[in-house]
Design a protein around this motif. Structure first.
Motif, PDB file in Angstrom:
ATOM      1  N   TYR A   1       0.850  -1.186   0.000  1.00 21.74           N
ATOM      2  CA  TYR A   1       0.000   0.000   0.000  1.00 21.74           C
ATOM      3  C   TYR A   1       0.887   1.238   0.000  1.00 21.74           C
ATOM      4  O   TYR A   1       1.818   1.337   0.818  1.00 21.74           O
TER       5      TYR A   1
ATOM      6  N   CYS B   1      -3.490   0.351  -3.016  1.00 20.65           N
ATOM      7  CA  CYS B   1      -2.840  -0.958  -3.098  1.00 20.65           C
ATOM      8  C   CYS B   1      -2.233  -1.109  -4.497  1.00 20.65           C
ATOM      9  O   CYS B   1      -2.903  -0.841  -5.504  1.00 20.65           O
TER      10      CYS B   1
ATOM     11  N   ARG C   1      -7.872   0.392  -1.306  1.00 18.77           N
ATOM     12  CA  ARG C   1      -7.187   1.618  -0.898  1.00 18.77           C
ATOM     13  C   ARG C   1      -7.403   1.806   0.602  1.00 18.77           C
ATOM     14  O   ARG C   1      -8.545   1.763   1.076  1.00 18.77           O
TER      15      ARG C   1
END
Ligand code: FES
Length: 126
Positions: free
Chosen positions: A92, A99, A106
């Motif tokens: 991330y 990601c 996300r």
């Protein structure tokens, strides 16, 4: 695994946005993460020593449905600062939460600042 630092911040009011003191900068290990509890919400804090920069990102790993992101390894991946989930190793972006392997994932990132050696996270509601 690093110890999980859980700091409970007592709410003083229902402000929409506020800077919340979480811990002192010296409590953050170099190039590693800790978990913080801000208004009941788990946030992972990472201190990148070379940049002298703190990142704040949600601690919840959506793939494993577990609060483990603070135990992830951080590093520079193709020019992006990322954290690798300790379980399934998704990466991330620490600035955007995106990601790298799964575009639909996300993590929420939180504005963070250092004020008189205190780490403060800008809380804007869960
Ligand atoms: S309202 Fe100030 S710390 Fe929560």
């Amino acid at each position: 695994m690093q110890p999980l630092l859980l700091r409970i911040v007592i709410s003083e009011g229902e402000m929409m946005t506020e800077w919340v003191k979480v811990c002192s900068k010296s409590e953050l290990p170099d190039d590693s993460g800790v978990g913080a509890l801000v208004h009941g919400h788990q946030i992972a804090l990472f201190y990148q020593a070379e940049l002298d920069r703190v990142f704040a990102i949600d601690n919840h790993d959506p793939v494993m449905d577990a609060n483990v992101i603070c135990h992830g390894i951080i590093g520079d991946l193709k020019g992006q600062w990322v954290v690798a989930s300790p379980l399934l190793k998704q990466h991330y972006n620490l600035e955007t939460g995106q990601c790298l392997e799964k575009s639909e994932l996300r993590l929420r990132v939180w504005p963070v600042r250092v004020c008189q050696d205190q780490i403060e996270v800008q809380w804007a509601g869960a």
